[in-house]
Enzyme design. Structure first.
Site, PDB file in Angstrom:
ATOM      1  N   ASP A  61     -11.165   3.208   4.704  1.00 33.58           N
ATOM      2  CA  ASP A  61     -11.639   1.830   4.531  1.00 33.58           C
ATOM      3  C   ASP A  61     -13.159   1.785   4.423  1.00 33.58           C
ATOM      4  O   ASP A  61     -13.728   0.835   3.870  1.00 33.58           O
ATOM      5  CB  ASP A  61     -11.204   0.959   5.718  1.00 33.58           C
ATOM      6  CG  ASP A  61      -9.951   0.158   5.427  1.00 33.58           C
ATOM      7  OD1 ASP A  61      -9.670  -0.089   4.243  1.00 33.58           O
ATOM      8  OD2 ASP A  61      -9.264  -0.224   6.380  1.00 33.58           O
ATOM      9  N   LYS A  84       0.833  -1.200   0.000  1.00 31.72           N
ATOM     10  CA  LYS A  84       0.000   0.000   0.000  1.00 31.72           C
ATOM     11  C   LYS A  84       0.868   1.251   0.000  1.00 31.72           C
ATOM     12  O   LYS A  84       0.539   2.251  -0.654  1.00 31.72           O
ATOM     13  CB  LYS A  84      -0.939  -0.030   1.206  1.00 31.72           C
ATOM     14  CG  LYS A  84      -2.027  -1.091   1.091  1.00 31.72           C
ATOM     15  CD  LYS A  84      -2.733  -1.364   2.410  1.00 31.72           C
ATOM     16  CE  LYS A  84      -3.722  -2.510   2.271  1.00 31.72           C
ATOM     17  NZ  LYS A  84      -4.336  -2.912   3.563  1.00 31.72           N
ATOM     18  N   GLN A 117      -4.288  -1.662   9.828  1.00 28.11           N
ATOM     19  CA  GLN A 117      -4.207  -2.979   9.206  1.00 28.11           C
ATOM     20  C   GLN A 117      -4.772  -4.046  10.146  1.00 28.11           C
ATOM     21  O   GLN A 117      -4.365  -4.158  11.290  1.00 28.11           O
ATOM     22  CB  GLN A 117      -2.753  -3.311   8.849  1.00 28.11           C
ATOM     23  CG  GLN A 117      -2.580  -4.646   8.152  1.00 28.11           C
ATOM     24  CD  GLN A 117      -3.244  -4.693   6.790  1.00 28.11           C
ATOM     25  OE1 GLN A 117      -3.129  -3.756   6.008  1.00 28.11           O
ATOM     26  NE2 GLN A 117      -3.922  -5.781   6.492  1.00 28.11           N
TER      27      GLN A 117
END
Length: 297
Positions: A119, A52, A96
């Site tokens: 997210d 990422k 994460q």
């Protein structure tokens, strides 16, 4: 002939197209930034975060790397999130998953400022999605929408079946497909581990999204002729390879491609799209937070 939908190519196109929005932000003195927070020593999580960050560097998003000892008290993670919430130079925050057992994943999701929740998992953002006014669409379901669009498949009026009901993929995917909006207007059925006669349901699908996390659970006999099949699953199974394993999806690819009109491979299908849509949401977040109306792909 079955179309193999190239997720790498579609993701690259989205990254390329984000350049316009990033240029618009730059004209206003804004550089989008994404903070990744890792509280794990799991190699897979470390790899995902590294990928990422590489994606951010490619398109011109500042990557901020926060690592927390997985044995540390949960308060250390919450303090880090609070600091990022209050930092006006941080546009997106991604924690994460999974987090250690002594940390509540639900509390972590609630701790992130919903305006920086790229997210799309904060309860406020989930509610906005269900209400048809999404701030940020969750990355994987949004990526699936983009793949369906790239394949030239019309969702309006289609029979869609989503196999899996997770908060991350299954539920938001179903919500996006039923929305009265582009990429939606499908008649959508959600199947799961308690569904009776799963094959009867999947054989009715014009669009089949497999997101149950069960290796190769769907084969060609469960697919309607000419259907569009999107395989979200990424499962590691033992194999006679140098690594001792291989990655397979929730769909048995070889038999499924004989029936499908279009299908995504694993790897190289949905995975690259999840990362691309994270960049999309980060750029969108920067625009929202700084009042810049950016052109998004």
């Amino acid at each position: 002939m079955t179309e193999i939908i190239d997720g790498n190519a579609v993701a690259q196109s989205i990254r390329d197209d984000l350049a316009t929005a990033i240029d618009q932000l730059a004209e206003e003195g804004v550089q989008p930034s994404l903070a990744t927070v890792l509280m794990s020593d799991d190699p897979a999580s470390e790899t995902y975060v590294s990928m990422k960050q590489d994606d951010c560097a490619e398109v011109g998003i500042e990557a901020i790397d926060i690592e927390i000892d997985p044995d540390a008290d949960a308060s250390e993670l919450y303090d880090a999130i609070d600091d990022l919430n209050g930092d006006e130079n941080v546009n997106g925050i991604l924690v994460q998953m999974p987090v250690p057992d002594h940390v509540s994943d639900r509390e972590v999701l609630r701790a992130v400022d919903p305006v920086k929740d790229v997210d799309g998992f904060h309860p406020e953002n989930v509610g906005r999605l269900v209400a048809g006014n999404a701030r940020y669409k969750p990355c994987t379901p949004h990526g699936v929408q983009k793949l369906i669009e790239a394949a030239g498949v019309e969702t309006e009026g289609a029979d869609a079946v989503v196999v899996g009901r997770s908060d991350i993929v299954g539920k938001p995917m179903a919500n996006l497909l039923v929305q009265k909006a582009p990429g939606g207007n499908a008649t959508t059925t959600v199947c799961h581990s308690r569904t009776k006669d799963l094959a009867a349901k999947t054989r009715q699908a014009d669009i089949l999204v497999a997101a149950a996390g069960v290796p190769e659970m769907i084969d060609g006999g469960m697919i309607k002729e000419g259907a569009t099949v999107i395989d979200v699953g990424i499962n590691r199974v033992d194999a006679d390879t140098e690594k001792g394993y291989e990655l397979v999806g929730d769909v048995e690819f070889d038999s499924a491609k004989e029936k499908a009109g279009a299908i995504t491979p694993v790897p190289g299908g949905v995975g690259p799209m999840t990362r691309a849509m994270l960049l999309y949401n980060t750029v969108k977040a920067a625009g929202l937070q700084h009042g810049v109306d950016v052109d998004l792909p």
